[in-house]
Design an enzyme around this catalytic site. Structure first.
Site, PDB file in Angstrom:
ATOM      1  N   HIS A 189      74.623  44.268  14.936  1.00 41.24           N
ATOM      2  CA  HIS A 189      73.258  43.838  14.606  1.00 41.24           C
ATOM      3  C   HIS A 189      73.276  42.485  13.890  1.00 41.24           C
ATOM      4  O   HIS A 189      73.462  42.427  12.673  1.00 41.24           O
ATOM      5  CB  HIS A 189      72.570  44.886  13.724  1.00 41.24           C
ATOM      6  CG  HIS A 189      72.190  46.120  14.464  1.00 41.24           C
ATOM      7  ND1 HIS A 189      70.971  46.265  15.091  1.00 41.24           N
ATOM      8  CD2 HIS A 189      72.870  47.274  14.697  1.00 41.24           C
ATOM      9  CE1 HIS A 189      70.909  47.455  15.668  1.00 41.24           C
ATOM     10  NE2 HIS A 189      72.056  48.081  15.456  1.00 41.24           N
TER      11      HIS A 189
ATOM     12  N   CYS B 179      72.679  45.916  20.474  1.00 38.53           N
ATOM     13  CA  CYS B 179      72.942  47.354  20.331  1.00 38.53           C
ATOM     14  C   CYS B 179      72.432  48.113  21.559  1.00 38.53           C
ATOM     15  O   CYS B 179      73.010  47.988  22.627  1.00 38.53           O
ATOM     16  CB  CYS B 179      72.342  47.876  19.030  1.00 38.53           C
ATOM     17  SG  CYS B 179      72.995  49.501  18.539  1.00 38.53           S
TER      18      CYS B 179
ATOM     19  N   GLU C 204      70.773  40.708  13.240  1.00 35.17           N
ATOM     20  CA  GLU C 204      69.531  40.511  12.495  1.00 35.17           C
ATOM     21  C   GLU C 204      69.612  40.966  11.047  1.00 35.17           C
ATOM     22  O   GLU C 204      68.804  40.536  10.210  1.00 35.17           O
ATOM     23  CB  GLU C 204      68.370  41.223  13.199  1.00 35.17           C
ATOM     24  CG  GLU C 204      68.393  42.741  13.167  1.00 35.17           C
ATOM     25  CD  GLU C 204      69.170  43.361  14.312  1.00 35.17           C
ATOM     26  OE1 GLU C 204      68.836  44.489  14.700  1.00 35.17           O
ATOM     27  OE2 GLU C 204      70.120  42.725  14.807  1.00 35.17           O
TER      28      GLU C 204
END
EC number: 6.3.5.2
Length: 544
Positions: free
Chosen positions: A181, A82, A183
């Site tokens: 993202h 990002c 994660e």
């Protein structure tokens, strides 16, 4: 023991900790440090790879964070996420624009990413394939700015309908970046992407295991504390219990636990904690009756931040009083873990936006007479539980639902009173009893509330956290032939793997009805029960 490790540079994202969690789940050690650490630190760190986190800033503004230039000079793989992708692109000669300037839409939420070419990071990783044969990923986006021109040496790795360059790569230098993202759990192949980076690209092995962590943590505690004594605030929750076990393993009788009974615990919890620790840990525990002190300080206070600060400060003051009775006590130990630190966004967290303070990290006075020992502050909740089992703690203790440090003080909305605490304790106990006693069935699977693998498990085990909340409102009711005007409680149950994001639990209607019926009939003073169906985000798990 020396670990192969990944360095994560933090640009202020509220989910940076999730990057670390995913890397550690891949059995690779990693640490998070601010983006502006020194060049010397980065060179000496010995990272096998570097990850640049997301963040709330815009690289289109001149005074916003940038990655240290040494990151791109070390010769190790780098992954930008990002904001990390945007600053990588900008610093290496590409062009980043705001959505408004580029005439594009901002992207927040789910998106489908199309892979381009065959790169080491994304090759053969896909959720499905388009009719044209392109690999497609279901990902989570959260950005306003976009990379509009690639830096020299980079190729486009992926795109979306709104973001022409959703990922980029310079394979010769092993520089990779994604606008989404990986994660967060919403990105379905996120774990595979991060594992590909740390194992396949950085070449890390799998040498981060809890058994090694115990040995290292014990050694670190012994070196830090020496022959001085430690006082630990014991709540009976998972974090303080595991902290107590770990510290006790390291220094034995140098540890004294202080269990503060402030009147804001779960029903009969004080007696249960004393019995459990005497039986299971053999730790010295002092029980302090501080109900009047806490209630006096909280009287008339309704603001949640003030309540947290007051409770945290009162805890510390109680510990200081008790420490004076222990001639050699020099340390205050706490069960602070990673989510506490990230949500407080208070220490070592530049650019992050504060969500709420935690009593473990937000209420400590600067003139505290004790040094602080926080052996769990780099661990996530699942790692804390794993550590507890490895230390020999009973499963019923380790897998107990989390309980906030301020106790029911943040589950009683508005002013905290003993009457409200007593009502809430009984309602909460009924809710938990029914969750433990009710097990998932095939009917629950058919309703979409759980999976076939969950059949036979209790709903307590199927939820990550469940509790009741006392609301500062009253409602009209009818009981028998009489009108009532009593208090309202809300039930909250969530399912989560990391406590950074969460979904509300789809409990069976029969279970909710039974809980409501028991609470209204057994707890005089309550006449209405509601169920919270909010996720995190936008809501937090706790109401305050």
């Amino acid at each position: 023991m020396s670990h192969q490790k990944i360095l994560i540079l933090d640009f202020g994202s509220q989910v940076t900790q999730l990057i670390a969690r995913r890397v550690r789940e891949a059995k690779v050690f990693c640490e998070i440090h601010p983006y502006d650490v020194s060049e010397e630190f980065i060179r000496n760190y010995g990272a096998k790879g570097i990850i640049l986190s997301g963040g709330p800033s815009s690289v289109t503004e001149g005074d916003t964070p940038r990655a240290p230039e040494v990151v791109f000079q070390l010769g190790v793989p780098v992954l930008g996420i990002c904001y990390g992708m945007q600053t990588m692109a900008q610093q290496l000669g590409g062009k980043v624009m705001t959505a408004e300037a580029a005439g594009k839409s901002r992207e927040f939420g789910y998106s489908e990413v199309r892979a381009h070419g065959h790169t080491a990071l994304l090759n053969d990783i896909a959720d499905f394939y388009s009719p044209e044969g392109h690999g497609m990923l279901k990902v989570w986006m959260s950005h306003g700015d976009s990379v509009m021109e690639l830096p020299a040496g980079f190729v486009k790795m992926a795109s979306t309908a709104s973001c022409p360059i959703a990922a980029m790569a310079d394979e010769s230098r092993k520089f990779y970046a994604v606008q989404f993202h990986p994660e967060v759990t919403h990105t379905q192949q996120g774990r595979a992407i991060l594992e590909r980076f740390v194992h396949g690209i950085c070449g890390c092995g799998t040498d981060w295991v809890m058994g090694d962590y115990i040995a290292e943590a014990v050694d670190a505690i012994r070196r830090q504390v020496g022959d001085e004594e430690v006082i630990l605030g014991l709540s009976g929750g998972v974090d303080s219990s595991v902290a107590a076990a770990l510290i006790h393993k390291a220094i034995g009788d140098q540890l004294t636990c202080v269990f503060v009974d402030h009147g804001l615990l779960r029903l009969n919890e004080g007696d249960m904690v004393m019995e459990m620790f005497a039986r299971n840990l053999g730790v010295k525990v002092i029980r302090v009756d501080a109900v009047d002190d806490f209630m006096g300080k909280l009287a008339g206070v309704s603001d949640p931040e003030q309540k947290r600060k007051i409770i945290g400060k009162e805890f510390v003051e109680v510990f200081q009083v008790e420490s004076k009775k222990l001639a050699a006590a020099k340390w205050l130990a706490q069960g602070t873990i990673y989510p506490d630190v990230i949500e407080s966004a208070g220490k070592g967290k530049k650019g992050a936006h504060t969500i709420k303070s935690h009593h473990n990290v937000g209420g400590l006075p600067e003139d505290m007479h004790l040094k602080l020992l926080e052996p769990l502050r780099e661990l996530f909740k699942d790692e804390v539980r794993e550590l507890g089992i490895a230390l020999g703690l009973p499963r019923e203790m380790v897998y107990r639902h989390p309980f906030p440090g301020p106790g029911l003080g943040v589950r009683i909305l508005g002013e905290v009173t003993l009457k409200a605490a007593h009502l809430l304790q009984r309602a909460d106990a009924i809710f938990i009893d029914e969750l433990r006693a009710t097990h998932a069935t095939e009917r629950d699977v058919a309703a979409g509330a759980c999976t076939e693998a969950d059949i036979g498990k209790s709903w307590y085990d199927l939820t990550s956290q469940a509790f009741a909340v006392f609301l500062p409102v009253k409602s009209v009711g009818v009981m028998g032939d009489g009108r009532t005007y009593e208090n309202v409680v809300a039930l909250r149950a969530v399912v989560t793997s990391d406590f950074m994001t969460a979904h509300w639990a789809h409990l069976p209607y029969e279970l909710l009805g039974r809980v409501s019926n028991r609470i209204i009939n057994e707890v005089r003073g309550l006449n209405r029960v509601v169920y919270d169906v909010s996720g995190k985000p936008p809501a937090t798990i706790e109401w305050e």
